[in-house]
Enzyme design. Structure first.
Site, mmCIF file in Angstrom:
data_model
loop_
_atom_site.group_PDB
_atom_site.id
_atom_site.type_symbol
_atom_site.label_atom_id
_atom_site.label_comp_id
_atom_site.label_asym_id
_atom_site.label_seq_id
_atom_site.Cartn_x
_atom_site.Cartn_y
_atom_site.Cartn_z
ATOM 1 N N ILE A 156 0.837 -1.204 0.000
ATOM 2 C CA ILE A 156 0.000 0.000 0.000
ATOM 3 C C ILE A 156 0.877 1.262 0.000
ATOM 4 O O ILE A 156 1.559 1.561 0.985
ATOM 5 C CB ILE A 156 -0.983 -0.013 1.202
ATOM 6 C CG1 ILE A 156 -1.815 -1.317 1.173
ATOM 7 C CG2 ILE A 156 -1.875 1.220 1.182
ATOM 8 C CD1 ILE A 156 -2.545 -1.602 -0.135
ATOM 9 N N GLU A 364 -1.073 0.085 -10.326
ATOM 10 C CA GLU A 364 -2.360 0.577 -10.854
ATOM 11 C C GLU A 364 -2.817 -0.254 -12.063
ATOM 12 O O GLU A 364 -3.451 0.244 -12.985
ATOM 13 C CB GLU A 364 -2.307 2.089 -11.133
ATOM 14 C CG GLU A 364 -2.022 2.862 -9.835
ATOM 15 C CD GLU A 364 -2.494 4.287 -9.790
ATOM 16 O OE1 GLU A 364 -3.380 4.659 -10.577
ATOM 17 O OE2 GLU A 364 -2.001 5.036 -8.927
#
Ligand code: COS
Length: 384
Positions: A156, A364
């Site tokens: 993260i 992404e």
């Protein structure tokens, strides 16, 4: 859409100056210390970089997508770690709240995200769920006006710095489809939320990722994003559509920087009695790079304008991310090749950039996921 070209030019010139005068001279320091110096973070806040895409009503600059990609082209001129620090507040960390948050959620968080007082992170990926994001297994079960979260999120970005996390979790564990997933805003310091050790990565030192672990983490029901269960996966996908376009723009900026370094080196380095830039095999690498950067820049601008026109750009964002990130990898490879032996030692920035840009083809959504998104949309459109 560019609302006022003069205002945008002032902004991009100020950011360009900041990149040249403060960020580029600190690239090595950031790589050595794995941290962005505090005075630079303070300057980023002053320039409004944490709130580029946050609406003006909440204290941000409210840039349109076209304006945002113009800024990303400029910010790409230095180590991606600098951009990463402001990346989640403008992109995946804040967009869920902007697109689908309630009025209260927007008012509570967006002003502090815009100022940089608060950093936001986006927690979708898990140890067992990466490209297959809809298979995530973190749960958020309703109990007495709260949701109780259990599960682990992985890689993260900005988690070590984050004050809030947008967390995708399954509110209906019996429903294994994307519709069982909801999104939550979880504040740092909530009991039951813990961080893993900071990951040691191939590149992008100064940008940090780690696990985010939820163990019976009780979150008030008011933290359910948009106050609606079952739409968290859609929110995540919409957020990624925009994020992918932004990353594609960063790829263009970084590729331009690497090519500028390679050109400068080729013009200065002499072999066989002349600058190596005079040799056609070097020129071919320079020209191919310039051409592919131009193509990527044109794609990104076109997709950004379409998004500003209110069009669905899922396909165009995926095309842009796929082409620009792969292009960036090719330019990095050629730039190292042009530097020769110098490209393999860390005295030259290109060695670091070569490692830094490898991530663009992965996060992404990998290149393979972009291909899948593009082809699936083609088939869907053809079926009508
Ligand atoms: N915008 C809005 N809604 C979207 C959407 C988008 N771009 N993409 C998908 N959705 C919706 C679909 O319409 C569908 O809704 P319904 O259930 O109401 O029909 C739902 O989301 C599920 O979509 P889909 O069936 O396409 O999901 P899949 O699990 O088959 O695949 C992929 C989705 C593979 C594209 C997705 O999991 C993905 O992007 N994976 C990569 C994840 C990623 O990028 N991770 C990076 C880490 S985060 S930095």
């Amino acid at each position: 859409m560019i609302r006022d070209p003069d205002t945008l030019a002032l902004l991009t010139e100020a950011i360009g100056r900041f990149v040249r005068e403060q960020l580029i001279p600190n690239e090595s320091l950031v790589a050595e210390t794995d941290a962005v110096p505090e005075p630079i973070i303070a300057e980023m806040k002053k320039l409004g970089l944490f709130g580029l895409s946050i609406p003006e009503g909440y204290g941000g600059l409210g840039l349109t997508m076209e304006e945002e990609v113009e800024v990303a082209f400029v910010l790409g001129g230095t180590s991606p770690a600098f951009r990463s620090l402001i990346g989640t507040n403008n992109g995946i960390g804040s967009q869920g709240i902007i697109l689908d948050g309630t009025a209260e959620q927007k008012a509570r968080y967006l002003p502090r995200l815009a100022s940089g007082e608060l950093v936001a992170a986006f927690a979708l990926t898990e140890p067992g769920s990466g490209s297959d994001a809809a298979s995530l297994s973190t749960t958020a079960l309703p109990r007495e006006g709260h949701y109780v979260l259990n599960g682990t999120k992985r890689y993260i970005t900005n988690a070590p710095e984050a004050g809030i996390f947008t967390v995708m979790a399954r509110t209906d564990p019996a429903d294994k489809s994307p519709r069982g997933i909801s999104a939550f805003i979880v504040e740092r310091g909530t009991p039951g939320l813990a961080l893993g050790r900071v990951d040691r990565k191939m590149g992008q030192r100064g940008a940090h990722t780690c696990d985010v672990i939820f163990e019976d983490c009780r979150v008030p029901a008011t933290q359910l994003l948009g106050g609606r269960e079952g739409v968290g996966f859609r929110t995540a996908m919409k957020v990624l559509d925009k994020g992918r376009l932004h990353i594609a723009a960063v790829c263009v900026g970084v590729a331009e920087r690497m090519l500028a370094d390679a050109l400068a080196y080729a013009m200065a380095r002499k072999q066989f009695g002349q600058p190596i830039a005079e040799f056609q095999l070097i020129q071919a690498m320079l020209a191919d790079s310039r051409t592919e950067i131009y193509a990527s820049r044109s794609m990104v601008l076109d997709a950004a304008r379409r998004r500003d026109d209110g069009k669905d750009v899922t396909t165009e964002a995926a095309c842009s991310k796929l082409f620009a990130s792969e292009m960036c990898g090719r330019v990095a490879d050629r730039a190292v090749q042009i530097h020769g032996g110098a490209g393999y030692v860390s005295d030259y920035a290109i060695e670091r950039f070569y490692r830094d840009v490898r991530l663009f083809r992965i996060y992404e959504g990998t290149s393979q996921i972009q291909q899948l998104v593009i082809a699936r949309n083609m088939i869907r459109e053809a079926k009508g």
